[in-house]
Design an enzyme around this catalytic site. Structure first.
Site, mmCIF file in Angstrom:
data_model
loop_
_atom_site.group_PDB
_atom_site.id
_atom_site.type_symbol
_atom_site.label_atom_id
_atom_site.label_comp_id
_atom_site.label_asym_id
_atom_site.label_seq_id
_atom_site.Cartn_x
_atom_site.Cartn_y
_atom_site.Cartn_z
ATOM 1 N N PRO A 108 2.812 -6.509 2.337
ATOM 2 C CG PRO A 108 0.563 -7.275 1.749
ATOM 3 C CD PRO A 108 2.214 -7.698 1.882
ATOM 4 C CG MET A 109 2.986 -3.359 6.592
ATOM 5 S SD MET A 109 4.521 -3.135 7.905
ATOM 6 C CE MET A 109 5.842 -3.393 7.138
ATOM 7 C CB ALA A 110 -2.691 0.314 5.492
ATOM 8 C CD GLN A 166 -2.601 -7.452 0.641
ATOM 9 O OE1 GLN A 166 -2.553 -6.403 1.261
ATOM 10 N NE2 GLN A 166 -2.491 -8.545 1.610
ATOM 11 C CB CYS A 208 -7.787 -6.963 6.750
ATOM 12 S SG CYS A 208 -8.913 -5.528 7.715
ATOM 13 C CG ASN A 210 3.427 -12.940 8.077
ATOM 14 O OD1 ASN A 210 2.071 -12.479 8.093
ATOM 15 N ND2 ASN A 210 4.616 -11.383 8.039
ATOM 16 N N GLY A 211 5.123 -13.497 10.081
ATOM 17 C CA GLY A 211 4.585 -12.971 11.531
ATOM 18 C C GLY A 211 5.910 -13.497 12.935
ATOM 19 C CG ASP A 212 6.103 -12.634 15.959
ATOM 20 O OD1 ASP A 212 5.070 -11.466 15.565
ATOM 21 O OD2 ASP A 212 5.533 -12.792 16.724
ATOM 22 N NE ARG A 262 3.818 -6.396 13.753
ATOM 23 C CZ ARG A 262 3.798 -7.447 14.515
ATOM 24 N NH1 ARG A 262 2.697 -6.888 16.145
ATOM 25 N NH2 ARG A 262 3.618 -9.217 14.373
HETATM 26 C C1 LIG Z 1 0.764 -0.605 10.307
HETATM 27 C C2 LIG Z 1 -0.204 -1.867 8.851
HETATM 28 C C3 LIG Z 1 -0.572 -2.088 7.948
HETATM 29 C C4 LIG Z 1 -0.613 -3.387 7.172
HETATM 30 N N1 LIG Z 1 -1.792 -3.738 6.228
HETATM 31 C C5 LIG Z 1 -1.573 -4.888 5.758
HETATM 32 C C6 LIG Z 1 -2.096 -4.809 4.294
HETATM 33 O O1 LIG Z 1 -2.679 -3.237 4.111
HETATM 34 N N2 LIG Z 1 -1.878 -6.089 4.119
HETATM 35 C C7 LIG Z 1 -2.527 -6.946 4.434
HETATM 36 O O2 LIG Z 1 -2.322 -7.853 3.844
HETATM 37 N N3 LIG Z 1 -1.831 -7.192 5.574
HETATM 38 C C8 LIG Z 1 -1.321 -5.810 6.063
HETATM 39 N N4 LIG Z 1 -0.610 -5.795 7.336
HETATM 40 C C9 LIG Z 1 -0.539 -6.989 8.257
HETATM 41 C C10 LIG Z 1 0.987 -7.566 7.935
HETATM 42 O O3 LIG Z 1 1.379 -7.123 6.174
HETATM 43 C C11 LIG Z 1 1.785 -8.480 7.948
HETATM 44 O O4 LIG Z 1 0.739 -9.716 7.407
HETATM 45 C C12 LIG Z 1 1.471 -8.662 9.587
HETATM 46 O O5 LIG Z 1 1.661 -7.281 10.092
HETATM 47 C C13 LIG Z 1 2.380 -9.558 10.595
HETATM 48 O O6 LIG Z 1 3.914 -9.745 10.114
HETATM 49 P P1 LIG Z 1 5.257 -9.355 11.403
HETATM 50 O O7 LIG Z 1 4.770 -10.299 12.228
HETATM 51 O O8 LIG Z 1 5.632 -9.126 10.457
HETATM 52 O O9 LIG Z 1 4.541 -8.046 11.382
HETATM 53 C C14 LIG Z 1 0.044 -4.649 8.131
HETATM 54 C C15 LIG Z 1 0.403 -4.383 8.967
HETATM 55 C C16 LIG Z 1 1.366 -3.442 9.268
HETATM 56 C C17 LIG Z 1 1.898 -3.551 10.700
#
Ligand SMILES: Cc1cc2nc3c(=O)[nH]c(=O)nc-3n(C[C@H](O)[C@H](O)[C@H](O)COP(=O)(O)O)c2cc1C
EC number: 1.3.1.-
Length: 372
Positions: A15-17, A69, A100, A203-205, A228
């Site tokens: 989920p990404m806001a 979510q 968050c 999750n992460g990277d 991301r």
């Molecule tokens: C723009 C943006 C918005 C995000 N919004 C949420 C959110 O609403 N809820 C949530 O659990 N994580 C949110 N995240 C975190 C991501 O879900 C994820 O946990 C985090 O980016 C790490 O994973 P990645 O390395 O694959 O990016 C957000 C991340 C980004 C970059």
């Protein structure tokens, strides 16, 4: 598996806001299989039926497994929100956000600050799972490692969530203090996997399909959550599917600029449809342009013009100026994109760290501010 739902390949769009709305999810779903989570919805706004919030819960007709979510800090309000999701048939899966790191949220005890208050955390998850049960809706949680290295909570919180009956636990392997800086600690995902019986999602990277295979290999996790890495790269889900079906040595999906241009046009078109307004759709699209073009040899003027479009016709004219034959830039592979901000001390309510067993509901911790 999430409840009765088999997730194949074992991939979840994080989920990404502001990003994972119905348009972006559709674009990603067209590339590959997995679970595609909606933008975060706050529980209070949901139970109060705030129109803007209700509008955000939009799923396409062909979205088979509707994943939502929720963010909440109050066990009763969270349970009411879950009941409403069930009664109004709003979704097929509920994920609870405990990751968050936004100061406005943690300062009030919400998001990644909350698992530290273990009794409150346990009550929220238990009540959510209980409320979801009559509807057969699986509940998962998504969390970070803890507040900082001296205040880690993930194993304890994972066990508590498992006891409460969650279907899976996702770990963004950073502390709140790290925000999006440094590297995710995949060893922590391995530790959590060893501690739990329910599925663990790492999750992460993950920037490429090959990273997902490495994460599974390194941690033994049951699936991956990708954030991301897919910004400006919805085809990452095709790459992930290829990686999971063919294994290491799979052929990476690397679209040339002409294909990227087609996806850009489709993304903007879907946003216009979703927002039912060409200007709003185009304005919402602008933030994606730099991600799509990252690493491609495209001049500054054209980039700037693309980031200022106000109509689809204008977008088409500008896209026609791109050279379709330019191959995908190798230097953009494996590179972070989106947020990579510096670490920062976590703002917490006064006395928060000294009161782990206080389960009173923090006040004012449900804001419109969001993020993970
Ligand atoms: C723009 C943006 C918005 C995000 N919004 C949420 C959110 O609403 N809820 C949530 O659990 N994580 C949110 N995240 C975190 C991501 O879900 C994820 O946990 C985090 O980016 C790490 O994973 P990645 O390395 O694959 O990016 C957000 C991340 C980004 C970059």
């Amino acid at each position: 598996m999430l409840g009765d739902h088999a997730v194949n390949p074992p991939v979840v769009l994080a989920p990404m806001a502001g990003i994972t709305n119905v348009a972006f999810r559709r674009l990603c779903r067209e590339q590959g299989g997995g679970v595609y989570v909606c933008e975060m919805i706050t529980t209070r706004a949901l139970v109060e039926r705030i129109p803007k919030t209700l509008k955000m819960i939009a799923f396409a007709e062909d979205e088979g497994f509707r994943s939502l979510q929720l963010y909440g800090v109050d066990p009763d309000v969270t349970a009411a929100a879950v009941r409403m999701v069930g009664e109004d048939n709003l979704a097929d899966h509920i994920d609870l956000n405990f990751g968050c790191p936004v100061p406005k949220v943690t300062r009030r005890g919400g998001g990644s600050a909350l698992p530290w208050r273990r009794r409150l955390f346990g009550r929220i998850v238990t009540q959510a799972v209980e409320a979801a049960k009559p509807f057969g809706i699986p509940v998962t949680i998504k969390m970070r490692k803890g507040i900082d290295d001296d205040h880690l909570t993930y194993v304890e919180a994972g066990l508590a969530a498992q006891d409460a009956g969650v279907a899976a636990v996702a770990l963004h392997a950073r502390t709140a203090e790290q925000r999006y800086s440094g590297k995710a600690d995949w060893d922590a995902i391995a530790t959590l996997k060893q501690a739990l019986d329910v599925p663990v999602l790492g999750n992460g990277d993950i920037w490429e399909g090959s990273d997902a295979l490495r994460m599974v290999e390194h941690t033994g996790c049951d699936g991956v959550v990708v954030g991301r890495g897919c910004l400006g790269r919805p085809w990452l889900f095709a790459d992930l599917e290829a990686a999971f079906t063919q294994g290491t040595g799979y052929r990476p999906v690397l679209p040339a600029l002409g294909e990227v241009a087609k996806i850009i046009a489709r993304h903007a078109q879907l946003l216009v449809e979703a927002l039912e307004d060409e200007r709003h759709g185009c304005a919402d699209f602008r933030k994606h342009v730099a991600w799509y073009l990252k690493g491609f040899p495209v001049g500054g003027d054209l980039r700037r013009s693309l980031a200022m479009i106000s109509s689809l016709a204008e977008l088409d004219d500008l896209l026609a100026k791109l050279d379709p034959a330019v191959p995908f830039p190798a230097e953009a592979l494996g590179q972070p994109r989106g947020r990579v901000n510096a670490p920062g001390k976590v703002s917490l309510p006064h006395g928060w760290l000294d009161s782990r067993d206080d389960d009173s509901v923090p006040e004012g911790a449900e804001t419109d501010e969001s993020g993970g």
